[in-house]
Design a protein around this motif. Structure first.
Motif, PDB file in Angstrom:
ATOM      1  N   SER A 114       0.544  10.811  -5.459  1.00  0.00           N
ATOM      2  CA  SER A 114      -0.205  10.935  -3.876  1.00  0.00           C
ATOM      3  C   SER A 114       1.558   9.872  -3.283  1.00  0.00           C
ATOM      4  CB  SER A 114      -0.717   9.666  -3.879  1.00  0.00           C
ATOM      5  OG  SER A 114      -1.167   9.406  -2.722  1.00  0.00           O
ATOM      6  N   SER A 115       1.143   8.835  -2.011  1.00  0.00           N
ATOM      7  CA  SER A 115       2.493   8.372  -1.454  1.00  0.00           C
ATOM      8  C   SER A 115       3.963   7.381  -2.466  1.00  0.00           C
ATOM      9  CB  SER A 115       1.522   7.896  -0.498  1.00  0.00           C
ATOM     10  OG  SER A 115       0.570   7.016  -0.358  1.00  0.00           O
ATOM     11  N   GLY A 116       3.579   8.054  -3.641  1.00  0.00           N
ATOM     12  CA  GLY A 116       4.039   6.395  -4.215  1.00  0.00           C
ATOM     13  C   GLY A 116       4.132   5.547  -5.057  1.00  0.00           C
ATOM     14  N   GLN A 117       2.988   4.351  -4.906  1.00  0.00           N
ATOM     15  CA  GLN A 117       2.844   3.618  -4.708  1.00  0.00           C
ATOM     16  C   GLN A 117       2.795   3.105  -6.625  1.00  0.00           C
ATOM     17  OE1 GLN A 117       1.157   4.637  -2.336  1.00  0.00           O
ATOM     18  NE2 GLN A 117       0.337   3.241  -0.950  1.00  0.00           N
ATOM     19  N   GLU A 118       2.361   4.248  -7.461  1.00  0.00           N
ATOM     20  CA  GLU A 118       2.126   4.616  -8.458  1.00  0.00           C
ATOM     21  C   GLU A 118       3.215   3.797  -8.884  1.00  0.00           C
ATOM     22  OE1 GLU A 118       0.045   7.415 -11.136  1.00  0.00           O
ATOM     23  OE2 GLU A 118      -0.908   5.471 -11.210  1.00  0.00           O
ATOM     24  N   PRO A 119       4.344   5.417  -9.227  1.00  0.00           N
ATOM     25  CA  PRO A 119       5.618   5.354 -10.187  1.00  0.00           C
ATOM     26  C   PRO A 119       6.287   4.151  -8.977  1.00  0.00           C
ATOM     27  CG  PRO A 119       5.593   6.774  -8.025  1.00  0.00           C
ATOM     28  CD  PRO A 119       3.998   6.294  -8.216  1.00  0.00           C
ATOM     29  N   PHE A 120       6.350   3.123  -7.705  1.00  0.00           N
ATOM     30  CA  PHE A 120       6.985   2.017  -7.357  1.00  0.00           C
ATOM     31  C   PHE A 120       6.885   1.267  -8.055  1.00  0.00           C
ATOM     32  CE2 PHE A 120       7.718   4.455  -2.981  1.00  0.00           C
ATOM     33  CZ  PHE A 120       9.358   5.019  -4.251  1.00  0.00           C
ATOM     34  N   SER A 121       5.429   0.878  -8.401  1.00  0.00           N
ATOM     35  CA  SER A 121       5.205  -0.333  -9.116  1.00  0.00           C
ATOM     36  C   SER A 121       5.270  -0.459 -10.417  1.00  0.00           C
ATOM     37  CB  SER A 121       2.802  -0.104  -9.350  1.00  0.00           C
ATOM     38  OG  SER A 121       3.139   0.318  -7.959  1.00  0.00           O
ATOM     39  N   VAL A 122       5.490   0.870 -11.175  1.00  0.00           N
ATOM     40  CA  VAL A 122       6.190   0.982 -12.906  1.00  0.00           C
ATOM     41  C   VAL A 122       7.790   0.704 -12.533  1.00  0.00           C
ATOM     42  CG1 VAL A 122       6.924   2.678 -14.301  1.00  0.00           C
ATOM     43  CG2 VAL A 122       4.881   3.448 -13.282  1.00  0.00           C
ATOM     44  N   ALA A 123       8.462   1.329 -11.500  1.00  0.00           N
ATOM     45  CA  ALA A 123       9.498   1.212 -11.287  1.00  0.00           C
ATOM     46  C   ALA A 123      10.050  -0.578 -10.854  1.00  0.00           C
ATOM     47  CB  ALA A 123      10.017   1.820 -10.604  1.00  0.00           C
ATOM     48  N   GLY A 136      19.673   2.554 -16.345  1.00  0.00           N
ATOM     49  CA  GLY A 136      20.013   4.044 -16.267  1.00  0.00           C
ATOM     50  C   GLY A 136      19.488   4.636 -17.900  1.00  0.00           C
ATOM     51  N   ARG A 137      18.208   3.271 -18.357  1.00  0.00           N
ATOM     52  CA  ARG A 137      17.626   4.209 -19.151  1.00  0.00           C
ATOM     53  C   ARG A 137      16.578   4.991 -19.722  1.00  0.00           C
ATOM     54  NH1 ARG A 137      19.648  -1.232 -22.601  1.00  0.00           N
ATOM     55  NH2 ARG A 137      22.557  -0.376 -22.703  1.00  0.00           N
ATOM     56  N   LEU A 138      16.369   4.166 -18.141  1.00  0.00           N
ATOM     57  CA  LEU A 138      14.103   4.267 -17.868  1.00  0.00           C
ATOM     58  C   LEU A 138      14.741   5.516 -16.865  1.00  0.00           C
ATOM     59  CD1 LEU A 138      11.639   4.265 -17.426  1.00  0.00           C
ATOM     60  CD2 LEU A 138      11.952   2.571 -16.128  1.00  0.00           C
ATOM     61  N   ARG A 139      13.641   6.522 -17.162  1.00  0.00           N
ATOM     62  CA  ARG A 139      14.103   7.922 -16.288  1.00  0.00           C
ATOM     63  C   ARG A 139      12.190   7.817 -15.233  1.00  0.00           C
ATOM     64  NH1 ARG A 139      15.182  14.011 -16.374  1.00  0.00           N
ATOM     65  NH2 ARG A 139      15.331  14.453 -14.360  1.00  0.00           N
ATOM     66  N   ILE A 140      12.097   7.619 -14.277  1.00  0.00           N
ATOM     67  CA  ILE A 140      10.373   7.526 -13.622  1.00  0.00           C
ATOM     68  C   ILE A 140      10.494   9.112 -13.427  1.00  0.00           C
ATOM     69  CG2 ILE A 140       8.821   6.970 -12.547  1.00  0.00           C
ATOM     70  CD1 ILE A 140      10.211   4.181 -12.505  1.00  0.00           C
ATOM     71  N   ILE A 141       9.164   9.628 -13.736  1.00  0.00           N
ATOM     72  CA  ILE A 141       9.638  10.986 -12.821  1.00  0.00           C
ATOM     73  C   ILE A 141       8.108  11.218 -12.380  1.00  0.00           C
ATOM     74  CG2 ILE A 141       9.420  13.692 -12.691  1.00  0.00           C
ATOM     75  CD1 ILE A 141      11.118  13.608 -15.059  1.00  0.00           C
ATOM     76  N   ALA A 142       8.599  11.429 -10.820  1.00  0.00           N
ATOM     77  CA  ALA A 142       6.603  11.132  -9.771  1.00  0.00           C
ATOM     78  C   ALA A 142       6.859  13.128  -9.261  1.00  0.00           C
ATOM     79  CB  ALA A 142       6.764   9.876  -8.922  1.00  0.00           C
ATOM     80  N   THR A 143       5.669  13.547  -9.568  1.00  0.00           N
ATOM     81  CA  THR A 143       4.963  15.081  -8.965  1.00  0.00           C
ATOM     82  C   THR A 143       3.661  14.518  -7.738  1.00  0.00           C
ATOM     83  OG1 THR A 143       3.888  15.388 -11.023  1.00  0.00           O
ATOM     84  CG2 THR A 143       6.353  15.305 -10.537  1.00  0.00           C
ATOM     85  N   ASP A 144       3.900  15.455  -6.903  1.00  0.00           N
ATOM     86  CA  ASP A 144       2.281  16.118  -6.069  1.00  0.00           C
ATOM     87  C   ASP A 144       2.486  17.536  -6.338  1.00  0.00           C
ATOM     88  OD1 ASP A 144       0.470  13.631  -5.413  1.00  0.00           O
ATOM     89  OD2 ASP A 144      -0.197  15.262  -4.379  1.00  0.00           O
ATOM     90  N   LEU A 145       1.104  17.474  -5.702  1.00  0.00           N
ATOM     91  CA  LEU A 145       0.823  18.754  -5.533  1.00  0.00           C
ATOM     92  C   LEU A 145       1.970  19.053  -3.797  1.00  0.00           C
ATOM     93  CD1 LEU A 145      -0.723  21.930  -5.446  1.00  0.00           C
ATOM     94  CD2 LEU A 145      -2.411  20.579  -4.000  1.00  0.00           C
ATOM     95  N   ALA A 151       6.873  13.792   0.876  1.00  0.00           N
ATOM     96  CA  ALA A 151       7.425  12.952   2.112  1.00  0.00           C
ATOM     97  C   ALA A 151       7.768  11.729   2.167  1.00  0.00           C
ATOM     98  CB  ALA A 151       7.748  14.060   2.896  1.00  0.00           C
ATOM     99  N   ARG A 152       6.092  11.350   2.351  1.00  0.00           N
ATOM    100  CA  ARG A 152       5.742  10.055   2.507  1.00  0.00           C
ATOM    101  C   ARG A 152       6.725   9.342   1.888  1.00  0.00           C
ATOM    102  NH1 ARG A 152       0.919   7.224   3.223  1.00  0.00           N
ATOM    103  NH2 ARG A 152       2.736   5.278   3.959  1.00  0.00           N
TER     104      ARG A 152
END
Ligand SMILES: C[S@@+](CC[C@H](N)C(=O)[O-])C[C@H]1O[C@@H](n2cnc3c(N)ncnc32)[C@H](O)[C@@H]1O
Length: 278
Positions: A114-123, A136-145, A151-152
């Protein structure tokens, strides 16, 4: 507002199902009206009926896409439900780091972000509690349909109401900058997340094997066969000792024998069962 006809509802239902696999039950007809009527106005059609009539005739791909996007639900919040993030911090990341002592690399995927709150919480959690991992050791990938919601997310700009939902005051002051009436996530957190467009019901994204997958509050929108197919793909996307988080009302039960639920603190998450083969 005119009630939507059965023909129009069926047209939207079939289009949305074909593109996103989201199932619209007939009792959701009101949602079609409330979400597509503003789109009809915005795109210069006099009514929802006129928009759908035009779509049927010329099949404009951009408009079709906008219709599907308007029918997706983007409800989310920072640190949603709390306990999955507590468990990630207190149990899962320390355990994974101990097990990955040689590589120390950890990959986390927020599918349907969605609008990124979940991956930014992890970050934010990683930066706050695992400073060595962040280098450099953590990769966070966030996807949505949805390209529009991505964009948001990429912009990382949130209203006061959005930051009031779930974000502790310390994180707000530490990781956001005030911008007018809104709050923008700091570049150091923004840079930690790699946003990509991907349809969970389509071709599976080409991603590295994951240590943790957050796939929360999205399976609920799909039919049983789609859920099974997605969980089968998740099985292959997860490292043998990785963890899957689903939404509070979601489960793998009766959908996939590849996972077993485990309770860690207040959270139930899923690991691959011993018998599960790739
Ligand atoms: C309710 S939000 C969940 C957001 C976040 N995971 C959470 O739990 O707070 C559901 C998200 O799923 C996305 N979505 C719906 N169908 C999808 C599909 N077929 N593939 C990928 N994402 C999809 C929507 O665009 C929406 O952003």
């Amino acid at each position: 507002m005119n009630a939507i006809s059965e023909t129009d509802f069926n047209y939207v239902r079939d289009l949305v199902k074909r593109v996103s696999a989201i199932v619209l039950e007939p009792e959701k007809a009101y949602l079609v009206e409330t979400r597509l009527t503003p789109l009809a106005r915005k795109t210069g059609f006099g009514s929802l009926q006129a928009l759908l009539a035009s779509l049927r005739v010329d099949g404009n791909p951009r408009l079709r896409h906008q219709v599907v996007e308007a029918m997706t639900t983007h409800e989310t919040s920072f640190f949603r439900d709390g306990h999955p993030f507590e468990t990630l911090k207190a149990r899962i990341l320390p355990e994974l780091l101990a097990r990955r002592s040689s590589s120390q690399h950890v990959a986390i995927w927020c599918a349907a972000c969605s609008s990124g709150q979940e991956p930014f919480s992890v970050a934010m959690l990683a930066r706050e509690h695992f400073p060595t991992l962040v280098k450099g050791r953590l990769r966070i990938i966030a996807t949505d349909l949805s390209e529009a919601i991505l964009a948001r997310a990429r912009e990382g700009l949130y209203s006061q109401i959005e930051v009031n939902r779930g974000l502790p005051a310390t994180e707000l002051t530490r990781y956001f900058d005030r911008q007018g009436l809104c709050w923008r996530i700091k570049p150091e957190i923004r840079r930690m997340v790699d946003f990509q467009q991907s349809n969970l019901a389509g071709a599976w994204p080409n991603l590295p094997l994951m240590d943790v997958i957050f796939m929360r509050n999205v399976l609920i929108y799909f039919g049983i066969e789609t859920k099974k197919q997605i969980l089968n793909n998740v099985r292959r996307a997860l490292k043998p000792d990785g963890y899957l988080f689903l939404g509070a009302s979601e489960t793998t039960l009766n959908l996939s024998a590849a996972f077993e639920p485990i309770t860690l603190g207040k959270t139930t998450c899923y690991q691959l069962s011993q018998t599960s083969s790739r």
